[in-house]
Motif scaffolding. Structure first.
Motif, mmCIF file in Angstrom:
data_model
loop_
_atom_site.group_PDB
_atom_site.id
_atom_site.type_symbol
_atom_site.label_atom_id
_atom_site.label_comp_id
_atom_site.label_asym_id
_atom_site.label_seq_id
_atom_site.Cartn_x
_atom_site.Cartn_y
_atom_site.Cartn_z
ATOM 1 N N PHE A 1 0.806 -1.322 -0.176
ATOM 2 C CA PHE A 1 0.149 0.199 -0.143
ATOM 3 C C PHE A 1 0.933 1.138 0.265
ATOM 4 O O PHE A 1 0.525 2.190 -0.861
ATOM 5 C CB PHE A 1 -0.886 -0.013 1.154
ATOM 6 C CG PHE A 1 -1.772 1.106 1.311
ATOM 7 C CD1 PHE A 1 -2.950 0.895 0.924
ATOM 8 C CD2 PHE A 1 -1.393 2.216 2.034
ATOM 9 C CE1 PHE A 1 -4.194 2.083 0.912
ATOM 10 C CE2 PHE A 1 -2.292 3.461 2.104
ATOM 11 C CZ PHE A 1 -3.898 3.068 1.547
ATOM 12 N N LEU B 1 1.555 3.968 -3.152
ATOM 13 C CA LEU B 1 1.048 5.615 -3.184
ATOM 14 C C LEU B 1 2.570 6.259 -3.311
ATOM 15 O O LEU B 1 2.342 7.149 -3.927
ATOM 16 C CB LEU B 1 0.835 5.743 -1.678
ATOM 17 C CG LEU B 1 -0.726 5.830 -1.660
ATOM 18 C CD1 LEU B 1 -1.507 4.587 -2.035
ATOM 19 C CD2 LEU B 1 -1.410 6.344 -0.234
ATOM 20 N N MET C 1 2.902 6.475 -7.056
ATOM 21 C CA MET C 1 1.790 7.355 -7.778
ATOM 22 C C MET C 1 2.475 8.848 -7.573
ATOM 23 O O MET C 1 2.166 9.711 -8.396
ATOM 24 C CB MET C 1 0.458 7.195 -6.997
ATOM 25 C CG MET C 1 -0.206 6.109 -7.124
ATOM 26 S SD MET C 1 -1.868 6.164 -6.063
ATOM 27 C CE MET C 1 -2.678 4.757 -6.797
ATOM 28 N N MET C 2 2.934 9.047 -6.276
ATOM 29 C CA MET C 2 3.501 10.524 -6.154
ATOM 30 C C MET C 2 4.434 10.921 -6.952
ATOM 31 O O MET C 2 4.768 12.154 -7.323
ATOM 32 C CB MET C 2 3.690 10.641 -4.679
ATOM 33 C CG MET C 2 2.471 10.646 -3.762
ATOM 34 S SD MET C 2 2.544 10.264 -2.114
ATOM 35 C CE MET C 2 1.125 10.275 -1.465
ATOM 36 N N ILE D 1 -0.291 6.383 -11.876
ATOM 37 C CA ILE D 1 -1.438 6.209 -11.118
ATOM 38 C C ILE D 1 -2.503 5.243 -11.573
ATOM 39 O O ILE D 1 -3.062 4.651 -10.633
ATOM 40 C CB ILE D 1 -1.988 7.765 -10.933
ATOM 41 C CG1 ILE D 1 -1.148 8.560 -10.149
ATOM 42 C CG2 ILE D 1 -3.480 7.613 -10.232
ATOM 43 C CD1 ILE D 1 -1.732 10.061 -10.075
ATOM 44 N N ALA E 1 -3.720 4.557 7.156
ATOM 45 C CA ALA E 1 -2.307 5.030 6.425
ATOM 46 C C ALA E 1 -2.513 6.395 5.723
ATOM 47 O O ALA E 1 -3.530 6.672 5.244
ATOM 48 C CB ALA E 1 -1.669 4.027 5.552
ATOM 49 N N VAL E 2 -1.528 7.271 6.070
ATOM 50 C CA VAL E 2 -1.162 8.479 5.365
ATOM 51 C C VAL E 2 0.358 8.500 4.882
ATOM 52 O O VAL E 2 1.134 8.234 5.637
ATOM 53 C CB VAL E 2 -1.388 9.594 6.489
ATOM 54 C CG1 VAL E 2 -0.946 10.885 5.780
ATOM 55 C CG2 VAL E 2 -2.784 9.709 6.998
ATOM 56 N N VAL E 3 0.380 8.553 3.482
ATOM 57 C CA VAL E 3 1.687 8.525 2.873
ATOM 58 C C VAL E 3 1.604 9.949 2.341
ATOM 59 O O VAL E 3 0.716 10.635 1.768
ATOM 60 C CB VAL E 3 1.767 7.575 1.835
ATOM 61 C CG1 VAL E 3 2.843 7.712 1.060
ATOM 62 C CG2 VAL E 3 1.428 6.135 2.241
ATOM 63 N N PRO F 1 3.582 13.013 -0.182
ATOM 64 C CA PRO F 1 4.518 13.224 -1.321
ATOM 65 C C PRO F 1 5.872 13.652 -0.639
ATOM 66 O O PRO F 1 6.098 14.519 0.192
ATOM 67 C CB PRO F 1 4.023 14.143 -2.228
ATOM 68 C CG PRO F 1 2.449 14.265 -1.689
ATOM 69 C CD PRO F 1 2.544 14.044 -0.443
ATOM 70 N N GLY G 1 6.267 17.225 -0.192
ATOM 71 C CA GLY G 1 5.112 17.736 -0.498
ATOM 72 C C GLY G 1 4.293 18.380 0.625
ATOM 73 O O GLY G 1 5.027 18.232 1.812
ATOM 74 N N MET H 1 -5.802 12.581 -8.529
ATOM 75 C CA MET H 1 -4.652 12.227 -8.104
ATOM 76 C C MET H 1 -3.392 12.847 -8.992
ATOM 77 O O MET H 1 -2.480 13.031 -8.873
ATOM 78 C CB MET H 1 -4.668 10.615 -8.109
ATOM 79 C CG MET H 1 -5.187 10.127 -7.087
ATOM 80 S SD MET H 1 -4.907 8.268 -7.208
ATOM 81 C CE MET H 1 -6.007 7.717 -5.964
ATOM 82 N N PRO I 1 -0.129 15.469 -6.662
ATOM 83 C CA PRO I 1 0.311 14.444 -5.867
ATOM 84 C C PRO I 1 -0.070 14.569 -4.633
ATOM 85 O O PRO I 1 -0.279 13.463 -3.655
ATOM 86 C CB PRO I 1 1.691 14.310 -6.201
ATOM 87 C CG PRO I 1 2.434 15.525 -6.668
ATOM 88 C CD PRO I 1 0.992 15.977 -7.571
ATOM 89 N N ARG I 2 -0.385 15.721 -4.041
ATOM 90 C CA ARG I 2 -0.683 15.910 -2.725
ATOM 91 C C ARG I 2 -2.106 15.320 -2.505
ATOM 92 O O ARG I 2 -2.593 15.063 -1.324
ATOM 93 C CB ARG I 2 -0.799 17.394 -2.276
ATOM 94 C CG ARG I 2 0.853 17.908 -1.985
ATOM 95 C CD ARG I 2 1.088 19.303 -1.595
ATOM 96 N NE ARG I 2 0.269 19.983 -3.022
ATOM 97 C CZ ARG I 2 0.375 21.209 -3.442
ATOM 98 N NH1 ARG I 2 0.860 22.104 -2.181
ATOM 99 N NH2 ARG I 2 0.064 21.799 -4.375
ATOM 100 N N ILE J 1 -3.203 12.376 -3.648
ATOM 101 C CA ILE J 1 -2.960 10.891 -3.627
ATOM 102 C C ILE J 1 -3.500 10.135 -2.373
ATOM 103 O O ILE J 1 -4.302 9.122 -2.540
ATOM 104 C CB ILE J 1 -1.722 10.360 -4.081
ATOM 105 C CG1 ILE J 1 -1.538 10.935 -5.659
ATOM 106 C CG2 ILE J 1 -1.731 8.931 -4.050
ATOM 107 C CD1 ILE J 1 -0.159 10.588 -6.427
ATOM 108 N N THR J 2 -3.004 10.375 -1.372
ATOM 109 C CA THR J 2 -3.282 9.825 -0.023
ATOM 110 C C THR J 2 -4.874 9.875 0.205
ATOM 111 O O THR J 2 -5.373 9.063 0.416
ATOM 112 C CB THR J 2 -2.587 10.271 1.309
ATOM 113 O OG1 THR J 2 -1.273 9.796 0.985
ATOM 114 C CG2 THR J 2 -3.251 9.533 2.553
#
Lengths: 238, 238
Positions: free
Chosen positions: A168, A172, A175-176, A182, A231-233, A235, A238, B175, B179-180, B182-183
């Motif tokens: 996961f 992410l 993607m960032m 994406i 979960a928080v991911v 960038p 970012g 997304m 990118p910010r 995305i989460t």
């Protein structure tokens, strides 16, 4: 069951029920294995075969249910036998869902084969291998009426959740890094989630077997490592 | 049921079983409504309440199952009565899953309240409203033993899938734009998927009710609009 001339003994019927569920489990296991292989090898033919085979699992579920209803009506089972029949019916339900998740993963594998590959699929292979092993062990526990084996399956899901959390976060991050990742990463996220759900359904089956054998629920809290809902991911930068 | 002194009539027992399932359905409906409200209002207290209440649904499932086992063992039901008991057992299974999905959505709503808001939540509200209506209609169909009403529920899931597809595409676009996002967008994707799965489980319940009433399966192919497993969204200019 048309043309069934032999009057089976009750024990034989319960044995047959267990075998039907195990056969369904074997097919579900194969679907998981081949959906994952299709993903890794970008093999759309194999993915299409998995999608097409899902109706076989659905048909087996109806067969198990019809057989259970027949046993309930004709044999009017009590206590342990009744629990086995109910466990078979509920397990077939979980196996049908597992089949659905495998088929959904195969659909996404078709799309992914048309997109640029991102990241490693090693985590997916490891997750799939673990859930297959657990599924096989659950079916063996059912066939052998083995509560301890069922409890071991029930405990063995934690690494699956842990791998899922890692995937996961990794996806992410991909993607960032690049918006072109994406679409692929999203489908991969859902495949990883499907595998995680397959693990959960296998755990359900293990619980039902344990209950069927002992007439008692597994009482401890199950070790559960899936924290991805929280979960928080962020960038990088970012 | 300790301390149950009154010997109930069989009809009364089946009525009670239907009421238990309907009560479970009512609670599941409330969980869906409040998880969605928590999401829209960014209300973490409400989300936490939803998460905490999930054990009530789990307890109701065990209660329904225990009651079904008791009816099977003591009343040895045949034909239509047997089908109602099996439908109740399977529907309680689906309702437990619906509860899990609502609780998972609430967990994600907690995270989302801590992240910048993106996009409109109108699609989520609309999806939640539709699945709640269908769930309520399914419970009414069960209580009233109404196969036609069950069939209408079964047919009513298509708009849910259609809204889900729209949300899926919109979130992928957000997304790609930044990118910010995305989460947050990923958690929203999973919430939308949860609502879509809740719709599917409601459809399962409707199928079981139909079968319980008529002893026959709904034979047509269900109208199904979820094509998101095959969706490809490309970044603007990507």
């Amino acid at each position: 069951m048309p043309n069934e001339h032999i009057v089976r003994s009750y024990d034989e019927e319960l044995r047959r029920l267990r075998d039907m569920v195990a056969r369904m489990g074997g097919l579900a296991e194969r679907q998981v294995a081949e959906a994952t292989r299709a993903l890794v090898r970008r093999d759309t033919d194999l993915a299409t075969a998995v999608i097409g085979r899902d109706t076989q699992i659905d048909a087996l579920e109806r067969e198990v249910e019809a057989y259970c209803v027949r046993l309930l009506a004709l044999r009017q089972p009590m206590a342990a036998d009744l629990r086995v029949i109910i466990a078979a019916m509920k397990a077939s339900n979980d196996l049908e869902r597992i089949g659905d998740y495998a088929s959904n993963a195969a659909k996404r594998a078709v799309v992914l084969a048309s997109l640029p590959a991102i990241g490693s699929l090693a985590g997916f292979e490891r997750m799939a291998q673990l859930v297959q092993e657990n599924l096989k062990a659950a079916m063996d526990a059912f066939v052998n009426n083995d509560a301890e084996a069922a409890r071991r399956v029930w405990e063995a899901d934690e690494p699956v959740d842990a791998i899922y959390n890692g995937i996961f976060r990794e996806l992410l991050t991909f993607m960032m890094e690049d918006p072109r990742n994406i679409t692929a990463a999203t489908h991969m996220l859902f495949i990883a989630k499907n595998l995680e759900r397959i693990g959960d359904h296998t755990t359900n089956i293990a619980e039902r077997i344990y209950y069927a054998v002992l007439g008692d629920n597994i009482t401890e809290e199950r070790p559960k490592a899936d924290q991805s809902a929280y979960a928080v991911v962020r960038p990088a930068g970012g």
